[in-house]
Each structure stands twice: as C-alpha cells, then as structure tokens.
Design a protein around this motif. Structure first.
Motif, PDB file in Angstrom:
ATOM      1  N   VAL A 135      -3.198  -4.323 -29.199  1.00 35.66           N
ATOM      2  CA  VAL A 135      -4.424  -5.125 -29.144  1.00 35.66           C
ATOM      3  C   VAL A 135      -4.510  -5.889 -27.827  1.00 35.66           C
ATOM      4  O   VAL A 135      -3.562  -6.565 -27.403  1.00 35.66           O
ATOM      5  CB  VAL A 135      -4.490  -6.112 -30.325  1.00 35.66           C
ATOM      6  N   SER A 136      -5.670  -5.792 -27.180  1.00 36.86           N
ATOM      7  CA  SER A 136      -5.965  -6.595 -25.996  1.00 36.86           C
ATOM      8  C   SER A 136      -7.390  -7.105 -26.105  1.00 36.86           C
ATOM      9  O   SER A 136      -8.182  -6.613 -26.917  1.00 36.86           O
ATOM     10  CB  SER A 136      -5.799  -5.780 -24.709  1.00 36.86           C
ATOM     11  N   PHE A 137      -7.709  -8.113 -25.288  1.00 40.16           N
ATOM     12  CA  PHE A 137      -9.080  -8.636 -25.273  1.00 40.16           C
ATOM     13  C   PHE A 137      -9.410  -9.123 -23.877  1.00 40.16           C
ATOM     14  O   PHE A 137      -8.645  -9.862 -23.264  1.00 40.16           O
ATOM     15  CB  PHE A 137      -9.243  -9.787 -26.269  1.00 40.16           C
ATOM     16  N   ALA A 138     -10.567  -8.682 -23.398  1.00 32.61           N
ATOM     17  CA  ALA A 138     -11.056  -9.090 -22.084  1.00 32.61           C
ATOM     18  C   ALA A 138     -12.504  -9.539 -22.203  1.00 32.61           C
ATOM     19  O   ALA A 138     -13.266  -9.028 -23.028  1.00 32.61           O
ATOM     20  CB  ALA A 138     -10.936  -7.935 -21.089  1.00 32.61           C
ATOM     21  N   ALA A 139     -12.879 -10.511 -21.392  1.00 32.65           N
ATOM     22  CA  ALA A 139     -14.258 -11.003 -21.362  1.00 32.65           C
ATOM     23  C   ALA A 139     -14.542 -11.560 -19.988  1.00 32.65           C
ATOM     24  O   ALA A 139     -13.671 -12.174 -19.363  1.00 32.65           O
ATOM     25  CB  ALA A 139     -14.469 -12.086 -22.428  1.00 32.65           C
ATOM     26  N   GLY A 140     -15.756 -11.320 -19.504  1.00 31.95           N
ATOM     27  CA  GLY A 140     -16.140 -11.833 -18.198  1.00 31.95           C
ATOM     28  C   GLY A 140     -15.272 -11.328 -17.067  1.00 31.95           C
ATOM     29  O   GLY A 140     -15.045 -12.041 -16.086  1.00 31.95           O
ATOM     30  N   GLY A 141     -14.779 -10.124 -17.217  1.00 28.58           N
ATOM     31  CA  GLY A 141     -13.938  -9.550 -16.176  1.00 28.58           C
ATOM     32  C   GLY A 141     -12.517 -10.081 -16.156  1.00 28.58           C
ATOM     33  O   GLY A 141     -11.744  -9.777 -15.236  1.00 28.58           O
TER      34      GLY A 141
END
Length: 236
Positions: A12-18
C-alpha cells in the motif's frame, strides 16, 4: 459470523499533489493488542489510518479485511468530530440509522451508548453546544452504539484538557475491555504507554519500527524512533 480481522495492507502506498505520503508498505493488524501509531508531524499517521478505514483509496496495493461484513463492524473517531445540528441522542440515533440498524433498536442502543460514555445527562442537549470533551465522548458514543470490531482513533484527545483527556481514556479502555481492537494515533507518549500494547512508528511515510510498548520506549531500535522518544523530532 467470522471476524473482519486480521487487516492486511499489501504494497500500500498513497500519493497526493505530486508528493508520496505513504511509501509502499506491508502491514498486518491482528485482533487483540491495542496498536498505537506514533510519528512526527507529517509522518503519515492520519493518512495511514484513513487508508485502513477505507476513507482513502491507496495509490497502489490493496487493503484487505479477512471477511466481508457490514460497514458498522469498524468505526473511526477524529480529532475534531463533526456534530450534527440535533441533540446528542439524535446524533447517536443518526449513526445507527446510517449503519442500517433496525429502527426499533435505535433508541435503546443510543441511550445505552450515551450511558456508557457518561453522557446520559446530555441526551437532550444540542450536540454543538457541548464542551470539546463532551463532543468527543459523543463521537465515541456513536461508535460504541455500533459495537465495532475495530475502532480507529485519530488524535482523540489532542485539543482537550487533562480532565477531559482522562474521561476519553476511560472510554477507550472500556472499548478495549469489551473486545474492540483499538488502533490509535497520538503525540502523547504517556497516553501511548497507558493505552497501547504495541507501537507502529512511522517516519516519512514508512514503518521505521514496530515493537511492544514495553520494548519500544526503553529501547527504540531505530534511530528515528530514539530521537522521537527523546523529543528531538518535531511534533504536530
């Protein structure tokens, strides 16, 4: 009915706004032990809990419960709970109704939940005029009424005075005694010691360490955790 635990996070990973907030990780949460998530400001604690709870979808990987079941088998309480424009009792009834609890059971369960968190006296009061500590106990009552198997708590006492904090901790202990799995983030190290059985320490979006409470505080295994326990990493 089989339990929904263990909960498995697989890649599991999470990215937002680059920006990557949670690095790819594998994590399993079992029933029983209370889990405290620690880490400096920006480590990803709240995001990780929202991924577990299902409020956020991972950018990669999967979050898998061991069994499918009603949504009400897990609940989450936030640092600043949202109070509806209605009485304390009606707030709990609304949560039960939203979870699909039969109408004939809602009022009884709501009153029992308010009694459990020490808010029976406030049943008819508008929720939004309650003190901060009372509102947080009301949020816990909404969760208690659902008898969840897992309860996620995101900094539940961050804005409360010591007296209100003790009241909230007593309710959290009651959940634990009742068999609910507690997963809680906190910056209060004393609280972590009082309520936790194990620590997951996050650093820059990755799990830097996982250890039993009795081992973590006297002997942190990672340099980041050691610095955090000494107060050398920034706090939120």
């Amino acid at each position: 009915m089989s339990g929904i635990l263990p909960l498995r996070l697989e890649g599991v990973s999470f990215a937002a706004g680059g920006r990557t907030i949670i690095e790819p990780l594998d994590l399993t949460l079992e029933a029983g032990a209370s889990t405290v998530i620690l880490g400096a400001n920006g480590a990803g604690k709240s995001v990780l809990m929202r991924l577990m709870h299902g409020l956020l979808a991972p950018s990669s990987g999967r979050v898998a419960w061991s069994a499918e079941g009603p949504r009400r088998r897990q609940a989450m309480v936030f640092q600043r709970p949202v109070m509806l424009r209605r009485s304390a009792l009606a707030n709990v009834v609304y949560a039960l109704d939203a979870a699909g609890v039969p109408v004939g059971q809602q009022l009884r369960l709501a009153r029992e939940a308010l009694e459990e968190v020490g808010l029976a006296y406030a049943a008819g009061r508008p929720a939004r005029v309650l003190s901060g500590g009372e509102q947080q106990r009301l949020a816990l009552a909404r969760a208690w009424a659902l008898h969840p198997e897992v309860l996620f708590l995101d900094e539940p006492t961050a804005n409360l005075d010591p007296g209100a904090t003790r009241e909230i901790e007593a309710v959290i202990k009651a959940f634990d005694v009742a068999g609910t799995k507690i997963v809680m983030s906190t910056h209060n190290l004393g609280q972590a010691r009082r309520l936790g059985d194990e620590v997951i320490f996050l650093h820059q979006g990755r799990v830097a360490e996982r250890a039993p409470i009795e081992a973590f505080f006297p002997r942190p295994a990672s340099p980041e955790a050691a610095a955090f326990v000494k107060g050398e990493l920034p706090w939120a």
